[in-house]
Scaffold this motif. Sequence first.
Motif, short mmCIF file in Angstrom:
data_model
loop_
_atom_site.label_atom_id
_atom_site.label_comp_id
_atom_site.label_asym_id
_atom_site.label_seq_id
_atom_site.Cartn_x
_atom_site.Cartn_y
_atom_site.Cartn_z
N GLU A 1 127.26 -25.86 43.27
CA GLU A 1 128.21 -26.59 44.11
C GLU A 1 129.65 -26.41 43.60
OE1 GLU A 1 127.78 -28.94 46.80
OE2 GLU A 1 125.75 -28.22 47.06
N PHE B 1 136.02 -32.01 42.50
CA PHE B 1 135.02 -32.46 41.52
C PHE B 1 134.06 -33.46 42.16
CE2 PHE B 1 133.56 -35.51 38.32
CZ PHE B 1 132.98 -34.66 37.40
N ALA C 1 126.57 -25.58 33.94
CA ALA C 1 127.39 -26.57 34.63
C ALA C 1 128.73 -26.74 33.92
CB ALA C 1 126.64 -27.90 34.72
N TRP D 1 124.29 -28.50 40.68
CA TRP D 1 125.68 -28.88 40.49
C TRP D 1 126.55 -27.66 40.18
CZ3 TRP D 1 127.55 -32.71 36.09
CH2 TRP D 1 128.86 -33.11 36.38
N PRO E 1 119.01 -30.72 38.87
CA PRO E 1 120.34 -31.14 39.37
C PRO E 1 121.48 -30.39 38.70
CG PRO E 1 119.32 -32.89 38.09
CD PRO E 1 118.27 -31.85 38.30
N LEU E 2 121.28 -29.99 37.45
CA LEU E 2 122.38 -29.30 36.76
C LEU E 2 122.66 -27.94 37.37
CD1 LEU E 2 121.70 -30.24 33.03
CD2 LEU E 2 123.40 -31.17 34.60
N THR F 1 124.36 -34.41 44.02
CA THR F 1 123.54 -35.63 43.98
C THR F 1 122.62 -35.70 45.20
OG1 THR F 1 125.36 -36.75 42.88
CG2 THR F 1 123.63 -38.13 43.79
N ARG F 2 123.19 -35.45 46.38
CA ARG F 2 122.38 -35.53 47.61
C ARG F 2 121.29 -34.46 47.63
NH1 ARG F 2 127.50 -36.25 49.96
NH2 ARG F 2 127.51 -34.07 50.56
N LEU F 3 121.69 -33.26 47.27
CA LEU F 3 120.75 -32.15 47.32
C LEU F 3 119.60 -32.36 46.35
CD1 LEU F 3 121.17 -29.83 49.15
CD2 LEU F 3 121.99 -28.48 47.23
N LEU G 1 130.11 -32.94 42.93
CA LEU G 1 129.16 -33.86 42.28
C LEU G 1 128.29 -34.56 43.31
CD1 LEU G 1 128.11 -35.31 39.74
CD2 LEU G 1 129.89 -37.01 40.08
N MET G 2 128.91 -35.08 44.37
CA MET G 2 128.13 -35.82 45.36
C MET G 2 127.24 -34.88 46.17
SD MET G 2 128.80 -38.65 44.30
CE MET G 2 127.68 -39.59 45.33
#
Lengths: 434, 170
Positions: free
Chosen positions: A71, A270, A252, A68, A64-65, A278-280, A274-275
């Motif tokens: 993103e 931001f 990140a 993120w 996730p990092l 989160t979804r990905l 972040l969201m």
Amino acid sequence: MDFFATAFLLVALFGLLGMGLWIGLSLTAVAWLGMELFTTRPVGQLMVNKIWESGSSWTLTALPLFIWMGEILFRSKLSEDMFRGLSPWMALLPGRLLHTNIIGCTIFAAISGSSAATCATIGKITIPELRGRGYPEFMTVGTLAGAGTLGLLIPPSIIMIVYGVTAEVSIGQLFIGGVVPGILLAGLFSGYVMVWAVLNPSRVPAENIRMRLLDKIRAGRHLLPAVGLILCVLGSIYAGIATATESAAFGALGALILSWLQGSLNRASFVDALMGATRLSCMIALILAGASFLTLSMGFTGLPRHIAEWIGGLGLSPWMLIAALMVFYIILGCFLDGISMVVLTMAVFLPTVEKAGLDLIWFGIFIVLVTEMAQITPPVGFNLFVLQGMTGHQITFIARAAVPLFLLMVVAVALITLFPELVTFLPQQMIVRR
Amino acid sequence: MRGALQALYRACGALAGAALVLMLTMITLNIAGGVFGFFIRGLDAYAGYLMAAASFLALAYTLKAGEHIRVTLLLQRLPVGLHRGVEITCLALAAAITGYFAWHSVDMVYISWRIGDVSQATDQTPLWIPQSLMAFGVVVLFVAFVEETIDEIMGRRKAPPKTDEPAHIE
């Protein structure tokens, strides 16, 4: 191992996937069937324990990092900066600004873990710029589609994290192993553009920006933020300062600081980033959960061991085995996305790969390369979809434009098979921290 | 009822996002500890729990955003009537699978709590605490699939929003 049971599992898997059941859930269902057929142990309990154990691991936090980080950078002005820094230099090469696609993607790939994000981030700047200057669409779209896939090969790479977690090899080593093949592939792409430009001089628009050397160097300063981030992320891994997870945290934080300095960080961007992350990462986590259960289940069925013995018994030469695997993955890639492909096949093929004496780091890079090919082959190719959305061209046009780059990837696979050191040399030199 | 469910999915998504931020904080603290020579017990284990919390709590929210991937190649080519039948089958199967998963996740939390299972790492956290976040997320996903199935049968299921987000994984 019962032949009918195996056939049943395979039919169930492709049936469920084909009818459109969510991929992570299809894997779970087939794993459950396998367990119920082959053991009398409490399946549900084993399942949740395995999923909990693999889903709460420290290694996985890199995933996730890095997502993120990508993103955040996607929403920053980084790609505009890169175009400004690169274009005066690229204008000197045959094929001129077409190289901003390739080099831009190569640099962005080194700070982003995904190929579609790389393609989109670079494309959103280069497509209008190149169009405005009159570059042929066929070349713009083709090079972008091909070079975008470098996002997978050049670390950090989401799919390498997935492979590393599934095959239990060092993610740091995989990352470093992807560097040389990535640069090699970028070189092949650039070579293609140069050859094309030399053969079709009339189709390359003249570049009217005349800059003095000093100005060019000054324009080059726009590349510094990207280069700084690359040093942070890759440098720290290679020097043995950081694990993949720690370098992901550097990345990140670095991306947040960078977009703050640029002034593109605000509350809305931001939360968006972040969201999105989160979804990905949740989407990938569901696939990984199903895959970890499938791996467990396959261990009980003994299927992977039988396949390994069967393929071992065929007496294929390494070249034949690799060619066969490449064709297999390209076909699979027509229907499945790269991550599902990796987790699904690793649950079954790992013993085969080990038995064939292939280095697991090398095999990881190989799998990433063939997944890259799958990105630009229809009907399912994520980069094709991204470019379709951005340019409005038919998917068939984009796929045709990408064919030469696809062939260059086949060349790259041949090269790393011929010279495995291209992959394995750097990882063997590094200091590994786990 | 439906509004409440929507709010539940969104709240779980927000919690998952918060878990990601906390996870980054844990890892950063861990690195800072190495550099400045302080040690906080169990940071790596906490990062792992937060990873699981972020993944599982976001499940339903991600489903509603239409971002869980599936192979729709064949589905798209089916005639309308058949398409709907297959879609209902998919949703019902998904509800069954996630129901099974949810049941056993809750069971795992209960067992961990009853036998007083603690983490083997330095944090020695009672495992039922982080595990219950995962179980909760899976239960909410199950609820979401049940809701989707009923909506599809009643013919009032909305197609998930079409995202032009290029940020897909690959």
